[in-house]
Structures are given as structure tokens and as C-alpha cells.
Design a protein around this motif. Structure first.
Motif, short mmCIF file in Angstrom:
data_model
loop_
_atom_site.label_atom_id
_atom_site.label_comp_id
_atom_site.label_asym_id
_atom_site.label_seq_id
_atom_site.Cartn_x
_atom_site.Cartn_y
_atom_site.Cartn_z
N GLY A 62 34.77 52.64 -45.27
CA GLY A 62 34.96 51.20 -45.05
C GLY A 62 33.67 50.51 -44.69
N ASP A 63 33.77 49.34 -44.07
CA ASP A 63 32.58 48.62 -43.65
C ASP A 63 32.01 49.28 -42.40
N ALA A 64 30.84 48.78 -41.95
CA ALA A 64 30.13 49.44 -40.86
C ALA A 64 30.97 49.54 -39.59
N GLY A 65 31.71 48.48 -39.27
CA GLY A 65 32.53 48.50 -38.06
C GLY A 65 33.65 49.51 -38.15
N SER A 66 34.31 49.58 -39.29
CA SER A 66 35.39 50.54 -39.48
C SER A 66 34.86 51.97 -39.45
N THR A 170 34.97 43.41 -38.20
CA THR A 170 35.04 44.59 -39.05
C THR A 170 33.85 44.75 -39.99
N SER A 171 33.00 43.74 -40.09
CA SER A 171 31.94 43.74 -41.09
C SER A 171 30.58 43.44 -40.46
N SER A 172 29.59 44.25 -40.78
CA SER A 172 28.26 44.01 -40.21
C SER A 172 27.60 42.73 -40.74
N PRO A 173 27.70 42.39 -42.06
CA PRO A 173 27.13 41.10 -42.46
C PRO A 173 27.87 39.91 -41.83
N GLY A 174 29.20 40.05 -41.66
CA GLY A 174 29.94 38.98 -40.98
C GLY A 174 29.47 38.81 -39.55
#
Length: 347
Positions: A62-66, A170-174
Motif C-alpha cells: 500500500g501507500d507509505a502510511g499503510s 494514509t498517504s505520504s504525498p498527501g
């Protein structure tokens, strides 16, 4: 007369000469946990495997956070030996979770100090890039609409429903984009986000969905002509197009303070099954060969000062001259509270 010891030794040598040759040891396996955007050339991985009699297995999580959540939940019995993709927005959370084994790679001598955010070398820098808003050039031209040049512009009526971004939880770019607004607006950042919400900002879980489903310039031809992505994304649009256009169909808004510099790290997971090989793989990721292969696979900048950039990258990728700035300690102390407050404000 020969001593009995002589015959014993002779008998032992004869037995040894008749014994079958030892069976060659098979390749060791190393498992690497990554985010979904990880990519590297197959021949580069095969080089590592050949040099180390190894087999590399990747788990995209998944994304970095997940990915970090999964690594934290399984830290007592990790499902991988190495984790790549924790960035400076999530780094303090990873260090507090104590999932890394410290390792001072010899390749660190080729990396500038500005990228080394963990003095204990539990998380080692691999790449960096600027998170910025990307826009569809054709949309703005066809609609005779000026490209916004500030955060304040994005909240104006003419840009209603035109921006898609990733969820900071949940998302590093976010999260990087959220941090850029926090750096710009300070304590007033939530008021700004409420104005963006009123102006129809679209929030999705991760970068893949934002860019490939919602963004109008991507293959999905989605409804939003602006997306939170990377300043290197315009180079990717040229590289993957066939035939390659003379200019990218997208560009990044790199106005002062509107981008956030993201640094990604690799770490050896505690309690992993093969820490010796894990150290070698970390060295390999920081080496010139791996670093020079990254730009056209993940469209990020290498941290190794000896790595050369490909021409399409230097011609079309953009760099923010004045990215937003928040100290690592400030992010570490406030990140979770900022995310929670943002989540509540955007309900």
C-alpha cells in the motif's frame, strides 16, 4: 615397519577421497517490504542476486502510511528483512515504533548530510523529491484559465472541484501537502482547509488512485485537472509516452512554499531472518548502480552524489527552489495531532 598411526591416516584419506562432493548451497532469500510505487529494473536486482547468491522477494504494502502500520503490527515477527519507503513525514513514527536495526552503511560517505535525518542510522536516506501540485496544461489552455500560483488561489471559485489529493492519514504525498499548508498558514491551516473543502477538493486514499484515476492528464482521463503529485511527474509523462512528445502535457506548480521536499528511507527490520544479507541489500540500494536506476523507475532524485541523472529527467523534471520548510522535530511532535485535526475538519 610403519607405525599404526600411518595406516589410520592413510585409511582416513582414502575414505575422504571416496566421499561424495558437498551439495552446493542454494540461494539465500531476502524479503523487502515497499510501498506500491516502488519499482526498479529487473537486471539491477539480478545483479545483486548474482553477486550474493540470493533471491530477492518484494512485498508491496500500500501507500507509505499503510506499509508502516503493517510493519509496526508485525514487528515482533516481521514478514520482511528490509523496509523501503518510509519518508520524512512518517519517519518519527517509525523510529518511535522501534522497528529498525541500526546500520552504518559504508555508502553513507557518498550522501550529503542534509538527507541524514536519523543520527543513529536506523533509517538511511535513499532518494528525494518535491511533492507539488501537477496540472493538465491542455485543460487550462482550453478553458482560458490561469494556473494558480498560491495556496490562496486554490480556494477561489474558478478552481472549484478541480483539485484531487491523497489522504494525509494514509498517504505520504498527501501528508507532505498538508505539511506545506501548515508551514504556510501556521495555526490558521485548518481554516484554509475548510475553504478548500467548500471549494470541492477531492480526497482519495493514495497516489495511484489520485494520479491514474482522478487526474485528467493521466491514462484514466479523470475529472480533476490538478493533482498532488511530484515535480518529477512531468518527466514521467514524456518518458512513458509513445511517441515521446517534445514537451510534457503536465507541469508542476513550484511557486515558493507550495512544494514539500520528501526524503525516503530504507531500514533493516529488527528480528528479521537474514540481517547479514539485509545489510548488503541496503548497501546496494545506496550504491551508484541502484541510485542511477531509480529516476526512470520511481521518478525520484538519487541521494548518492556520484549518481548521474538521465537526460529526460534533467529536461522535464522540476525542482522547487523554495520548498516549504518544517523541522523534523516539529513534524515529529505535531504530525499525529495535525492529521487528526485535519480529519475532523474535512468530515
Amino acid at each position: 615397519m610403519k607405525h599404526p598411526t600411518f595406516y589410520f591416516l592413510l585409511f582416513t584419506l582414502l575414505l575422504a577421497s571416496c566421499a561424495p562432493a558437498p551439495t552446493p548451497t542454494g540461494p539465500q532469500t531476502i524479503t523487502v517490504m515497499t510501498h506500491d510505487s516502488f519499482a526498479i529494473s529487473e537486471d539491477v536486482i539480478k545483479t545483486f542476486e548474482a553477486e550474493n547468491n540470493a533471491k530477492v522477494s518484494f512485498i508491496q504494502s500500500g501507500d507509505a502510511g499503510s506499509m508502516l502500520n503493517q510493519a509496526t503490527l508485525t514487528k515482533d515477527a516481521p514478514i520482511a528483512d528490509v523496509i523501503f519507503g518510509v519518508d520524512n513525514t512518517f519517519l518519527s513514527r517509525a523510529l518511535e515504533a522501534d522497528i529498525f536495526e541500526a546500520y552504518q552503511s559504508p555508502e553513507l560517505t557518498n550522501i550529503a548530510d542534509e538527507f541524514k535525518l536519523d543520527p543513529s542510522n536506523r533509517a538511511l536516506p535513499v532518494d528525494y523529491g518535491d511533492v507539488c501540485i501537477n496540472y493538465d496544461k491542455a485543460y487550462f489552455t482550453e478553458n482560458n484559465l490561469a494556473v494558480p500560483q498560491s495556496f490562496e488561489d486554490l480556494a477561489k471559485p474558478e478552481y472549484k472541484d478541480l483539485l484531487v489529493m491523497e489522504n494525509p492519514a494514509t498517504s505520504s504525498p498527501g501528508l507532505a501537502f498538508l505539511l506545506a499548508t501548515r508551514a504556510h498558514f501556521g495555526d490558521g491551516y485548518l481554516d484554509y482547509w475548510k475553504s478548500l473543502k467548500d471549494n470541492g477538493v477531492v480526497v482519495v486514499d493514495g497516489w495511484e488512485t489520485a494520479y491514474y484515476t482522478n487526474f485528467s492528464a493521466s491514462s484514466g482521463k479523470g475529472p480533476q485537472p490538478m493533482v498532488v503529485s511530484y515535480a518529477s511527474s512531468p518527466a514521467a509523462e514524456v518518458f512513458f509516452a509513445s511517441p515521446a512528445p517534445s514537451e510534457s502535457p503536465t507541469a508542476s506548480i513550484v511557486a515558493s512554499g507550495m512544494c514539500f521536499r520528501q526524503i525516503e528511507f530504507v531500514g533493516i527490520l529488527k528480528n528479521g531472518q537474514n540481517q547479514t544479507l539485509a545489510k548488503k541489500f541496503v548497501d546496494f540500494m545506496l550504491s551508484q548502480k541502484f541510485q542511477e536506476d531509480m529516476p526512470l523507475n520511481m521518478f525520484v532524485y538519487p541521494v548518492n552524489k556520484n549518481a548521474q541523472l538521465p537526460e529526460v529527467f534533467t529536461n522535464f523534471a522540476q525542482i522547487a527552489e523554495s520548498p516549504a520548510s518544517l523541522s523534523y522535530s516539529e513534524i515529529a511532535s505535531n504530525r499525529d495531532a495535525w492529521i487528526e485535526a485535519w480529519t475532523a475538519a474535512m468530515k
